[in-house]
Write a protein that holds these residues in place. Structure first.
Motif, short mmCIF file in Angstrom:
data_model
loop_
_atom_site.label_atom_id
_atom_site.label_comp_id
_atom_site.label_asym_id
_atom_site.label_seq_id
_atom_site.Cartn_x
_atom_site.Cartn_y
_atom_site.Cartn_z
N LYS A 18 6.33 -26.47 20.69
CA LYS A 18 6.04 -27.22 19.61
C LYS A 18 5.47 -28.71 20.14
N GLU A 19 6.25 -29.39 21.20
CA GLU A 19 5.79 -30.54 21.72
C GLU A 19 4.54 -30.70 22.52
N VAL A 20 4.34 -29.47 23.22
CA VAL A 20 3.16 -29.54 23.86
C VAL A 20 1.82 -28.76 23.22
N LYS A 21 2.04 -28.32 22.13
CA LYS A 21 1.01 -27.44 21.37
C LYS A 21 -0.35 -28.30 21.22
N ASP A 22 -0.50 -29.35 20.80
CA ASP A 22 -1.66 -29.98 20.87
C ASP A 22 -2.29 -30.27 22.29
N THR A 23 -1.58 -30.78 23.03
CA THR A 23 -2.00 -30.72 24.46
C THR A 23 -2.55 -29.56 25.01
N LEU A 24 -1.84 -28.65 24.67
CA LEU A 24 -2.35 -27.25 25.44
C LEU A 24 -3.67 -27.04 24.87
N ARG A 25 -3.80 -27.17 23.64
CA ARG A 25 -5.22 -26.82 22.88
C ARG A 25 -6.35 -27.66 23.72
N LEU A 26 -5.97 -28.74 23.70
CA LEU A 26 -7.17 -29.77 24.29
C LEU A 26 -7.47 -29.54 25.79
N GLY A 46 -14.29 -21.55 15.15
CA GLY A 46 -13.28 -21.11 14.65
C GLY A 46 -11.82 -21.92 15.03
N HIS A 47 -12.04 -22.43 16.15
CA HIS A 47 -10.79 -22.86 17.02
C HIS A 47 -10.95 -24.64 17.16
N PRO A 48 -10.42 -25.28 16.28
CA PRO A 48 -10.52 -26.74 16.50
C PRO A 48 -10.04 -26.96 17.70
N VAL A 49 -10.35 -28.45 17.89
CA VAL A 49 -9.45 -29.18 19.20
C VAL A 49 -8.64 -30.60 18.21
N PRO A 50 -7.40 -30.66 18.52
CA PRO A 50 -6.75 -31.56 18.01
C PRO A 50 -7.51 -33.10 18.02
N PRO A 51 -7.29 -34.01 17.12
CA PRO A 51 -6.56 -33.65 15.91
C PRO A 51 -6.89 -33.06 14.63
N PHE A 52 -8.05 -32.08 14.65
CA PHE A 52 -8.68 -31.65 13.56
C PHE A 52 -7.86 -30.30 13.21
N GLU A 53 -7.78 -30.05 11.87
CA GLU A 53 -7.29 -28.70 11.15
C GLU A 53 -8.41 -27.77 11.01
N LYS A 54 -8.23 -26.68 10.67
CA LYS A 54 -9.18 -25.70 10.55
C LYS A 54 -10.02 -26.06 9.25
N PRO A 55 -9.57 -26.51 7.92
CA PRO A 55 -10.65 -26.86 7.06
C PRO A 55 -11.56 -27.77 7.41
N GLU A 56 -11.16 -28.91 7.95
CA GLU A 56 -12.30 -29.98 8.23
C GLU A 56 -13.03 -29.61 9.46
N PRO A 95 -20.81 -29.47 11.80
CA PRO A 95 -22.04 -28.45 12.34
C PRO A 95 -21.37 -28.27 13.81
N LEU A 96 -21.96 -27.05 13.95
CA LEU A 96 -21.68 -26.48 15.52
C LEU A 96 -21.85 -27.39 16.54
N GLU A 97 -22.94 -28.11 16.47
CA GLU A 97 -23.26 -29.15 17.46
C GLU A 97 -22.26 -30.17 17.65
N ARG A 98 -21.64 -30.69 16.54
CA ARG A 98 -20.44 -31.68 16.55
C ARG A 98 -19.35 -31.05 17.04
N GLN A 99 -19.19 -29.65 16.80
CA GLN A 99 -17.94 -28.96 17.24
C GLN A 99 -17.97 -28.89 18.83
N TRP A 100 -19.14 -28.52 19.32
CA TRP A 100 -19.10 -28.54 20.82
C TRP A 100 -19.09 -29.91 21.56
N ALA A 101 -19.51 -31.09 20.73
CA ALA A 101 -19.48 -32.20 21.31
C ALA A 101 -17.99 -32.61 21.60
#
Length: 268
Positions: free
Chosen positions: A128-136, A162-172, A177-183
């Motif tokens: 749980k402690e490393v979850k966000d770090t791992l996703r990044l 479909g797979h956000p990077v922190p701190p974003f959660e799925k709904p936001e 747009p896809l271009e912003r997600q890639w950035a």
């Protein structure tokens, strides 16, 4: 060796001869079971590791990440892993159900290869402690490494959408747009110089929780290993990652016994 948490009682001196040091006899069915997976997916890796440690020959089929039709046709939804036995018309989803199917059936060799999950609160807290770090760290690298499920741009776009990077959660995230997600994936990758020392420090903490170089919890192989090793494998895609010696050997031992390569050769 230094003392460790009581839940692992862990120095290598307590490490009995590993269950998998001598694999059980090879099981080769007339019709091989097929496992449909994504290479990066820890739930898929759980099944592959269990079958490898049980020495069951099987066919691994890597699905493209944007292939919706195949899993929907087989099990009614886009999920992986999927077990398919064409000889008897069996199709099954859910990683732990698939593992139980093989480990509780004498047709597939000695039963009870894996002790039940111990419910280790220390390892759960670490995850749980490393979850966000791992996703990044993981997620941008999945897009750069040559994984089979991401060989085409559509597959990579599908994953990123479909797979956000922190701190974003799925709904936001899904509203972007896809271009912003890639950035944002590129921005996550650019944080590596800060994130890699952080995760290296956390791995030292995890090293003290591991019972020995062959299993995580005293007593031998268990579902603790099936889950933990499958999750840690993804970290080996990070160039600059330093696992302490016991943890590094643990990863190597189960990689070899389970016949699943680590990512060191494609780390980025």
């Amino acid at each position: 060796s230094s003392s460790s948490s009581s839940s692992s009682s862990s120095s290598s001196s307590v490490c009995i001869t590993a269950h998998h040091a001598l694999l059980p006899p090879r099981v080769v069915a007339p019709s091989l079971p097929r496992i449909l997976v994504y290479d990066h997916c820890p739930f898929c890796v759980r099944v592959r590791l269990a079958l490898g440690l049980k020495n069951i020959k099987h066919e691994v089929v890597f699905l493209a990440n944007d292939d919706i039709d195949t899993p929907v046709t087989l099990v009614g939804k886009k999920v992986a892993p999927i077990l398919e036995r064409r000889d008897i018309g069996l199709v099954m989803k859910e990683s732990l159900d698939i593992i139980a199917y093989f480990d509780e059936n004498p047709e597939w060799g000695p039963t009870g290869a894996f002790a039940p999950s111990s419910g280790r609160s220390d390892i759960k807290a670490w995850q749980k402690e490393v979850k966000d770090t791992l996703r990044l760290l993981h997620r941008p690298r999945y897009m750069k490494a040559s994984l089979p499920e991401f060989q085409q741009q559509d597959s990579r776009d599908y994953f990123v959408s479909g797979h956000p990077v922190p701190p974003f959660e799925k709904p936001e995230w899904k509203a972007l747009p896809l271009e912003r997600q890639w950035a944002l994936y590129d921005e996550a990758m650019a944080q590596s110089d800060k994130l890699i020392p952080e995760i290296n420090s956390k791995l030292k903490k995890l090293d003290s929780m591991i019972a020995c170089e062959h299993y995580a919890t005293v007593g031998g192989l268990s579902y603790d290993d099936i889950d933990l090793w499958a999750r840690l494998r993804s970290l080996t895609i990070v160039n600059g990652l330093v696992m302490p010696p016991k943890l590094a050997t643990y990863m190597k031992n189960l990689s070899e016994a389970g016949d699943i390569p680590l990512y060191h050769n494609m780390a980025c």
